[in-house]
Design a protein around this motif. Structure first.
Motif, mmCIF file in Angstrom:
data_model
loop_
_atom_site.group_PDB
_atom_site.id
_atom_site.type_symbol
_atom_site.label_atom_id
_atom_site.label_comp_id
_atom_site.label_asym_id
_atom_site.label_seq_id
_atom_site.Cartn_x
_atom_site.Cartn_y
_atom_site.Cartn_z
ATOM 1 N N LYS A 150 0.832 -1.199 0.000
ATOM 2 C CA LYS A 150 0.000 0.000 0.000
ATOM 3 C C LYS A 150 0.864 1.246 0.000
ATOM 4 O O LYS A 150 1.801 1.368 0.798
ATOM 5 C CB LYS A 150 -0.918 -0.007 1.225
ATOM 6 N N ALA A 151 0.555 2.190 -0.895
ATOM 7 C CA ALA A 151 1.315 3.435 -0.974
ATOM 8 C C ALA A 151 1.082 4.276 0.275
ATOM 9 O O ALA A 151 -0.055 4.551 0.647
ATOM 10 C CB ALA A 151 0.909 4.219 -2.214
ATOM 11 N N ILE A 152 2.183 4.680 0.935
ATOM 12 C CA ILE A 152 2.114 5.489 2.146
ATOM 13 C C ILE A 152 2.274 6.969 1.842
ATOM 14 O O ILE A 152 1.509 7.816 2.318
ATOM 15 C CB ILE A 152 3.190 5.052 3.157
ATOM 16 N N GLY A 153 3.279 7.315 1.051
ATOM 17 C CA GLY A 153 3.494 8.720 0.754
ATOM 18 C C GLY A 153 4.627 8.934 -0.222
ATOM 19 O O GLY A 153 5.415 8.027 -0.526
ATOM 20 N N ARG A 154 4.703 10.166 -0.711
ATOM 21 C CA ARG A 154 5.723 10.571 -1.681
ATOM 22 C C ARG A 154 6.257 11.936 -1.278
ATOM 23 O O ARG A 154 5.484 12.833 -0.913
ATOM 24 C CB ARG A 154 5.140 10.630 -3.086
ATOM 25 N N VAL A 155 7.562 12.113 -1.354
ATOM 26 C CA VAL A 155 8.228 13.365 -0.988
ATOM 27 C C VAL A 155 9.015 13.885 -2.180
ATOM 28 O O VAL A 155 9.660 13.109 -2.890
ATOM 29 C CB VAL A 155 9.171 13.163 0.209
ATOM 30 N N VAL A 156 8.975 15.204 -2.379
ATOM 31 C CA VAL A 156 9.827 15.882 -3.354
ATOM 32 C C VAL A 156 10.510 17.038 -2.629
ATOM 33 O O VAL A 156 9.832 17.935 -2.115
ATOM 34 C CB VAL A 156 9.031 16.407 -4.559
ATOM 35 N N THR A 157 11.838 17.017 -2.565
ATOM 36 C CA THR A 157 12.612 18.055 -1.893
ATOM 37 C C THR A 157 13.557 18.700 -2.890
ATOM 38 O O THR A 157 14.273 18.005 -3.613
ATOM 39 C CB THR A 157 13.411 17.479 -0.712
ATOM 40 N N VAL A 158 13.564 20.038 -2.908
ATOM 41 C CA VAL A 158 14.372 20.808 -3.860
ATOM 42 C C VAL A 158 15.488 21.529 -3.102
ATOM 43 O O VAL A 158 15.239 22.140 -2.054
ATOM 44 C CB VAL A 158 13.506 21.826 -4.622
ATOM 45 N N PHE A 159 16.716 21.480 -3.648
ATOM 46 C CA PHE A 159 17.892 22.109 -3.048
ATOM 47 C C PHE A 159 18.384 23.261 -3.911
ATOM 48 O O PHE A 159 18.146 23.289 -5.125
ATOM 49 C CB PHE A 159 19.043 21.103 -2.926
ATOM 50 N N ASP A 160 19.134 24.183 -3.264
ATOM 51 C CA ASP A 160 19.793 25.225 -4.039
ATOM 52 C C ASP A 160 21.120 24.708 -4.578
ATOM 53 O O ASP A 160 21.481 23.532 -4.377
ATOM 54 C CB ASP A 160 19.972 26.503 -3.211
ATOM 55 N N ALA A 161 21.873 25.577 -5.248
ATOM 56 C CA ALA A 161 23.117 25.153 -5.882
ATOM 57 C C ALA A 161 24.149 24.671 -4.866
ATOM 58 O O ALA A 161 25.026 23.877 -5.192
ATOM 59 C CB ALA A 161 23.695 26.298 -6.713
ATOM 60 N N GLY A 162 24.034 25.143 -3.620
ATOM 61 C CA GLY A 162 24.977 24.729 -2.583
ATOM 62 C C GLY A 162 24.548 23.493 -1.829
ATOM 63 O O GLY A 162 25.216 23.096 -0.868
ATOM 64 N N GLY A 163 23.428 22.880 -2.214
ATOM 65 C CA GLY A 163 22.954 21.677 -1.554
ATOM 66 C C GLY A 163 22.108 21.913 -0.322
ATOM 67 O O GLY A 163 21.805 20.981 0.418
ATOM 68 N N VAL A 164 21.678 23.167 -0.111
ATOM 69 C CA VAL A 164 20.826 23.499 1.037
ATOM 70 C C VAL A 164 19.364 23.320 0.632
ATOM 71 O O VAL A 164 18.950 23.803 -0.432
ATOM 72 C CB VAL A 164 21.061 24.952 1.495
ATOM 73 N N PRO A 165 18.554 22.618 1.433
ATOM 74 C CA PRO A 165 17.138 22.445 1.057
ATOM 75 C C PRO A 165 16.386 23.761 1.039
ATOM 76 O O PRO A 165 16.504 24.582 1.958
ATOM 77 C CB PRO A 165 16.595 21.499 2.136
ATOM 78 N N LEU A 166 15.616 23.969 -0.023
ATOM 79 C CA LEU A 166 14.808 25.179 -0.183
ATOM 80 C C LEU A 166 13.352 24.941 0.203
ATOM 81 O O LEU A 166 12.755 25.737 0.918
ATOM 82 C CB LEU A 166 14.872 25.669 -1.632
ATOM 83 N N ARG A 167 12.803 23.845 -0.289
ATOM 84 C CA ARG A 167 11.388 23.545 -0.050
ATOM 85 C C ARG A 167 11.161 22.057 -0.220
ATOM 86 O O ARG A 167 11.952 21.360 -0.876
ATOM 87 C CB ARG A 167 10.488 24.336 -1.004
ATOM 88 N N SER A 168 10.062 21.577 0.380
ATOM 89 C CA SER A 168 9.741 20.160 0.292
ATOM 90 C C SER A 168 8.232 19.976 0.325
ATOM 91 O O SER A 168 7.510 20.789 0.927
ATOM 92 C CB SER A 168 10.396 19.397 1.447
ATOM 93 N N ARG A 169 7.777 18.908 -0.301
ATOM 94 C CA ARG A 169 6.351 18.586 -0.318
ATOM 95 C C ARG A 169 6.170 17.101 -0.027
ATOM 96 O O ARG A 169 6.813 16.257 -0.646
ATOM 97 C CB ARG A 169 5.735 18.905 -1.684
ATOM 98 N N LEU A 170 5.309 16.817 0.934
ATOM 99 C CA LEU A 170 4.924 15.445 1.251
ATOM 100 C C LEU A 170 3.471 15.238 0.864
ATOM 101 O O LEU A 170 2.589 15.963 1.332
ATOM 102 C CB LEU A 170 5.098 15.169 2.745
ATOM 103 N N ASP A 171 3.209 14.264 0.014
ATOM 104 C CA ASP A 171 1.845 13.853 -0.302
ATOM 105 C C ASP A 171 1.561 12.570 0.471
ATOM 106 O O ASP A 171 2.188 11.530 0.219
ATOM 107 C CB ASP A 171 1.675 13.617 -1.806
ATOM 108 N N VAL A 172 0.649 12.663 1.437
ATOM 109 C CA VAL A 172 0.231 11.500 2.217
ATOM 110 C C VAL A 172 -0.829 10.768 1.402
ATOM 111 O O VAL A 172 -1.861 11.352 1.047
ATOM 112 C CB VAL A 172 -0.323 11.920 3.587
ATOM 113 N N LEU A 173 -0.603 9.494 1.121
ATOM 114 C CA LEU A 173 -1.474 8.759 0.212
ATOM 115 C C LEU A 173 -2.444 7.828 0.926
ATOM 116 O O LEU A 173 -3.407 7.361 0.328
ATOM 117 C CB LEU A 173 -0.619 7.961 -0.783
#
Length: 202
Positions: A150-173
């Motif tokens: 069963k699908a639990i969730g999906r995450v997409v995390t975006v980083f800047d050029a220096g590898g620092v996280p900028l934003r993230s989205r979790l879809d709870v399924l």
């Protein structure tokens, strides 16, 4: 591919020192009454796998906290609200830009090329998938978790050029909902307070 190869890759996703992240969050309850909630929070991380989460909603309502070590919570208050926001700990770590190593006995498959890295951990009908892709100066980590088929969730995390996280989205399924995080400040303190890993007093 071997679990040791996956472990080596996972180590590259961890910060090199203690890290504190401040963030704004938005939560959309798509399964219930369609309500939307927002607030702010902070995360403190110590390598390799210790995490303290604190968050609050508007006007100080919806306050919660948790201490996580690896793939389990040392404590969470209130436990049901923390579970609602983050239904799975590999997904939580992925929201911070970090992967988790495969557990003992899990099968490991992977693919590495110049622009992307992909891993799948499998045990029976449980799977954890990671894809780390780079396009220009943008790096994106995706994670997808299934338990018992069963699908639990999906995450997409975006980083800047220096590898620092900028934003993230979790879809709870499991119970359709979405958690969006925008990171506003990143610091690397030399130490954390001694009570960081202890539960707050009721």
């Amino acid at each position: 591919m071997s679990a040791s190869q996956a472990d080596a890759w996972v180590a590259t996703t961890r910060p090199a020192s203690r890290t504190q992240l401040q963030f704004h969050w938005k939560f959309y309850d798509e399964a219930g009454d369609g309500s939307r909630t927002a607030g702010r929070g902070a995360l403190r991380m110590a390598s390799p796998d210790s995490l303290r989460l604190d968050y609050r909603g508007p006007l100080g309502f919806g306050v919660g906290a948790a201490a996580v070590i690896g793939d389990s919570a040392r404590w969470a208050q209130p436990e049901d609200q923390v579970q609602k926001l983050v239904p799975n700990y590999p997904l939580l770590w992925a929201m911070l830009g970090m992967a988790r190593p495969p557990r003992t006995g899990w099968d490991v498959a992977g693919r590495i090329d110049p622009r992307s890295t992909a891993w799948r951990y499998t045990r029976g009908t449980d799977t954890v998938d990671y894809i780390l892709a780079t396009t220009g100066n943008t790096r994106v980590l995706e994670a997808y978790v299934r338990e018992g088929g069963k699908a639990i969730g999906r995450v997409v995390t975006v980083f800047d050029a220096g590898g620092v996280p900028l934003r993230s989205r979790l879809d709870v399924l499991t119970s359709p909902a979405r958690l969006e995080i925008t990171f506003t400040k990143v610091t690397h303190p030399a130490t954390f307070d001694s009570d960081t890993w202890h539960a707050p007093h009721d």
